[in-house]
Design an enzyme around this catalytic site. Sequence first.
Site, PDB file in Angstrom:
ATOM      1  N   LYS A   2       0.856  -1.197   0.000  1.00  0.00           N
ATOM      2  CA  LYS A   2       0.000   0.000   0.000  1.00  0.00           C
ATOM      3  C   LYS A   2       0.893   1.250   0.000  1.00  0.00           C
ATOM      4  O   LYS A   2       2.116   1.138   0.200  1.00  0.00           O
ATOM      5  CB  LYS A   2      -0.917  -0.021   1.217  1.00  0.00           C
ATOM      6  CG  LYS A   2      -0.166   0.081   2.532  1.00  0.00           C
ATOM      7  CD  LYS A   2      -1.059  -0.175   3.729  1.00  0.00           C
ATOM      8  CE  LYS A   2      -0.242   0.004   5.005  1.00  0.00           C
ATOM      9  NZ  LYS A   2      -0.896  -0.561   6.186  1.00  0.00           N
ATOM     10  N   TYR A  40      14.977  33.218   1.353  1.00  0.00           N
ATOM     11  CA  TYR A  40      13.833  33.963   1.879  1.00  0.00           C
ATOM     12  C   TYR A  40      14.079  34.366   3.324  1.00  0.00           C
ATOM     13  O   TYR A  40      14.561  33.560   4.118  1.00  0.00           O
ATOM     14  CB  TYR A  40      12.583  33.079   1.872  1.00  0.00           C
ATOM     15  CG  TYR A  40      11.990  32.815   0.515  1.00  0.00           C
ATOM     16  CD1 TYR A  40      11.581  33.864  -0.307  1.00  0.00           C
ATOM     17  CD2 TYR A  40      11.803  31.511   0.078  1.00  0.00           C
ATOM     18  CE1 TYR A  40      11.006  33.610  -1.545  1.00  0.00           C
ATOM     19  CE2 TYR A  40      11.228  31.250  -1.158  1.00  0.00           C
ATOM     20  CZ  TYR A  40      10.838  32.303  -1.965  1.00  0.00           C
ATOM     21  OH  TYR A  40      10.270  32.043  -3.180  1.00  0.00           O
TER      22      TYR A  40
HETATM   23  C1  LIG Z   1      -0.064  -1.502   6.812  1.00  0.00           C
HETATM   24  C2  LIG Z   1      -0.629  -2.753   7.315  1.00  0.00           C
HETATM   25  C3  LIG Z   1       0.207  -3.840   7.594  1.00  0.00           C
HETATM   26  C4  LIG Z   1       1.728  -3.775   7.483  1.00  0.00           C
HETATM   27  O1  LIG Z   1       2.278  -2.980   8.507  1.00  0.00           O
HETATM   28  P1  LIG Z   1       3.869  -2.918   8.726  1.00  0.00           P
HETATM   29  O2  LIG Z   1       4.017  -2.296  10.060  1.00  0.00           O
HETATM   30  O3  LIG Z   1       4.396  -2.015   7.652  1.00  0.00           O
HETATM   31  O4  LIG Z   1       4.397  -4.279   8.609  1.00  0.00           O
HETATM   32  C5  LIG Z   1      -0.404  -5.030   7.983  1.00  0.00           C
HETATM   33  N1  LIG Z   1      -1.746  -5.111   8.122  1.00  0.00           N
HETATM   34  C6  LIG Z   1      -2.577  -4.076   7.861  1.00  0.00           C
HETATM   35  C7  LIG Z   1      -4.043  -4.254   8.034  1.00  0.00           C
HETATM   36  C8  LIG Z   1      -2.048  -2.864   7.472  1.00  0.00           C
HETATM   37  O5  LIG Z   1      -2.860  -1.841   7.235  1.00  0.00           O
END
Ligand SMILES: *Cc1c(COP(=O)(O)O)cnc(C)c1O
Length: 383
Positions: A36, A275
């Site tokens: 993601k 600036y």
């Molecule tokens: C983002 C996410 C993960 C992975 O998290 P990390 O800390 O980057 O390993 C796993 N499960 C869900 C539901 C997430 O949203």
Amino acid sequence: MFHTSCIEISQSALENNIRFLRSILGPEVRLSSVVKGNAYGHGIELFVPLAEQCGIDHFSVFSAQEALRVSKVSHGNSTIMIMGMLENDELEWAITNGIEFFVFEHDRLDQAIKIAHKTGIPAKIHIELETGMNRTGFAREALETVGKKLQENPYHLDFSGLCTHYAGAESVANYLRVKSQLVTFRKIAHRFKAHKLIPAFLHTACSAAAIRYPQTRMDLVRIGILQYGFFPSKEIMIHYFAQQESNLLPITRLLSWKSQVMSVKTVNTGEFIGYGTSYLTNATMKIATVPVGYSHGFSRVMSNRGRVLIHGKRVSVIGTVNMNMMIVDVSRIEHVKKGDEVVIIGKQGDLEISVSAFGEFSYQVNYELLTRLPADIPRRIVD
Ligand SMILES: *Cc1c(COP(=O)(O)O)cnc(C)c1O
């Protein structure tokens, strides 16, 4: 060319990190690569094929849009799982393309059943449970109905997973909450089993949980930050090393961020730089402009505090970071000239600017800093 900076992604670093993850997880636990947020800023289009070359065959994304991007570049034999946003009118696309997805409310479940009926293709669903994070997930009271719908639609619902997410496994402050989530999850999983509702995968762990609470690993882990070469927090890193004989860092950063000197000039003593009046020269200085600013993800908070590498030396950002450029003090660097490499994150010579050094200055966690790197900075694979 046609860009002002470039992000390099190291293939050997990814290979190393995946090898490490497999070594701690063992052969029984499936590894889902969380991509993601544009693969945590690394770039989905570049990262997914690279991960597949390392043997990854399961990807987790937030939305249908990200799932579509993964499916376009995947070799086609990988599982794609949507953990968050999926509009009802995207469901048919997901189901007919074999994309798996979290279900945490009745409306999505009912629509999935309807579409599966219509198309004759089963929906591959992961029932997300509310265990204490209070974000998404079916409440306990809803589960009887969910179970009934699963039993009544065996050909239209493929029970691919039963899952939950922990509310901050990277911090010991949440220890009791996480433990109680795990207990709740186990109880509900047993209840499903007692009703002969057995999912293909039980999964709860993110990076932090997979390291800190091995009992959360179950059948599959959803690993984001670790595969990119970062510990989710200092605490998790300390916990890892406390369990370990060796003090070698097992994971390596994949990402480097580089630009170049745009121009060099001299400024007299007693002058303000850029600036406003935040930086006053107290000697004749040589300055260089670098064509990276806050619009490129180099935070304005780095004004007068950031560092970059030029000619293997650490140099300071002086004055405020502008929208498209920053100014750095190159007084100590002889022969610096237009076109010379500037390292914003990564190594040059013996020195290194880490993401966390950068993040601490700008009060951002690794996650935020990485995912804020603009998608239009070109990414390229290096060894
Ligand atoms: C983002 C996410 C993960 C992975 O998290 P990390 O800390 O980057 O390993 C796993 N499960 C869900 C539901 C997430 O949203």
